[in-house]
Structure formats: C-alpha cells, structure tokens
Design a protein around this motif. Structure first.
Motif, short mmCIF file in Angstrom:
data_model
loop_
_atom_site.label_atom_id
_atom_site.label_comp_id
_atom_site.label_asym_id
_atom_site.label_seq_id
_atom_site.Cartn_x
_atom_site.Cartn_y
_atom_site.Cartn_z
N GLU A 80 -1.10 15.73 -6.83
CA GLU A 80 -2.35 16.11 -6.15
C GLU A 80 -2.03 17.21 -5.14
O GLU A 80 -1.15 17.06 -4.30
N GLY A 85 -0.23 20.87 1.40
CA GLY A 85 0.71 19.84 1.00
C GLY A 85 0.54 19.41 -0.45
O GLY A 85 -0.35 19.88 -1.16
N ILE A 87 0.99 15.72 -3.00
CA ILE A 87 1.24 14.29 -3.14
C ILE A 87 1.74 14.05 -4.56
O ILE A 87 1.05 14.39 -5.53
N SER A 89 2.78 11.11 -7.12
CA SER A 89 2.69 9.67 -7.36
C SER A 89 3.28 9.34 -8.71
O SER A 89 3.09 10.08 -9.68
N SER A 116 4.66 6.82 -4.13
CA SER A 116 4.25 8.20 -3.91
C SER A 116 4.96 8.80 -2.71
O SER A 116 5.44 8.08 -1.83
N ARG A 117 5.04 10.11 -2.72
CA ARG A 117 5.60 10.88 -1.61
C ARG A 117 4.59 11.95 -1.25
O ARG A 117 4.07 12.64 -2.11
N THR A 118 4.30 12.09 0.03
CA THR A 118 3.45 13.16 0.53
C THR A 118 4.33 14.20 1.17
O THR A 118 5.12 13.89 2.06
N THR A 120 4.35 17.61 3.25
CA THR A 120 3.58 18.54 4.06
C THR A 120 4.36 19.84 4.15
O THR A 120 5.54 19.85 4.48
#
Length: 155
Positions: A80, A85, A87, A89, A116-118, A120
C-alpha cells in the motif's frame, strides 16, 4: 561545616540515590515477572519474532526498498502506497526457526495471520510511478521522489 563540604555531601547523596534507583530498575527488567498473566505475556513477547528485515536505500531520484521474505509467495504480499510511505503486508507469514546440529530447520507459523511493516520515507513520493518485483525471496520496490518547486530568494 563549610558550604563546599555541604554541597559535596549533597552531590554524593544524590549520586547514591540515583545509583540505587538504577539498580532497582535493572533488577525490575532483568527478573521474570510474577507467574500468571504477566508470565504469559513475557513468554509470548519473548519468543515470537515479529516482522521481517527491510533495507531502505535513498538515491537522488528515488527510494529503493528491499524486504527479505524467504518462502513467501507473490500472492501473499500486499503493498500500500501512502503520500510519504509504504506499507508491506504479508498474509499467512511463516517464520523459519534456526536449529542447531544436523536437524533441518523447522517452520512455525506466527500467531497472527498477517505481518506488516510501515516504512516512512523522508521525502514525498510519486506513488503512481512506483514499481515492485519479487524474486528469490526478496521483494524490491522502487519509489520515485516528487520534485518540489524551487523558488528564488528575493532580498
């Protein structure tokens, strides 16, 4: 008693109090909590490895993101794009467990179905022109940076 000795004793007293506080804090975090709910929480958070490693390389015109996802199929990955940033998943993520000796590594499923990893990023991105590829357990995402408008400085 002279003022210099009073200040010295006061500093020594404060230093001793601080050392006692730090010793207490070290003991608090080093020892296991009381059995029951707290022990269960400690065991849960201590044994499960969450997430997956991500490397971010910033170039002049784009960001290059690499995520190590061994054993993950392309269909399990969802990306996403955000204004600044990304995301990543992974559905039904399986984390390999390293074994010692001659045993082959076993696999265990994470307690959650999605990991998941976000990420930034430091600059706004052009989410429409981002591209991704997945080969040999490595997800690579190339995200172009948006160029801002330059203005002249007037006296």
């Amino acid at each position: 008693m002279p003022d210099s000795e009073k200040n010295k004793n006061r500093r020594s007293s404060h230093g001793q109090t601080f050392n006692e506080f730090m010793t207490t804090m070290d003991r608090l975090f080093a020892e296991k909590p009381i059995k029951g709910l707290l022990q269960s929480m400690d065991d849960f958070f201590g044994t499960i490895e969450r997430g997956f490693p991500v490397e971010i390389i910033e170039k002049d015109t784009h960001f290059h993101i690499k995520a190590a996802l061994p054993g993950v199929k392309r269909e399990q990955i969802d990306i996403e794009m955000l204004a600044q940033g990304v995301i990543i998943s992974v559905k039904n993520f399986v984390q390999p467990v390293k074994m010692t000796g001659n045993k082959t590594p076993a696999k265990r499923k994470q307690s959650s179905k999605t990991v998941s990893r976000t990420i930034t990023l430091s600059k706004p991105i052009d989410e429409q022109r981002a591209t991704a590829s997945h080969r040999d357990g490595v997800l690579e995402i190339k995200v172009p940076k948006l160029k801002g408008k330059r203005i002249a400085i007037i006296d």
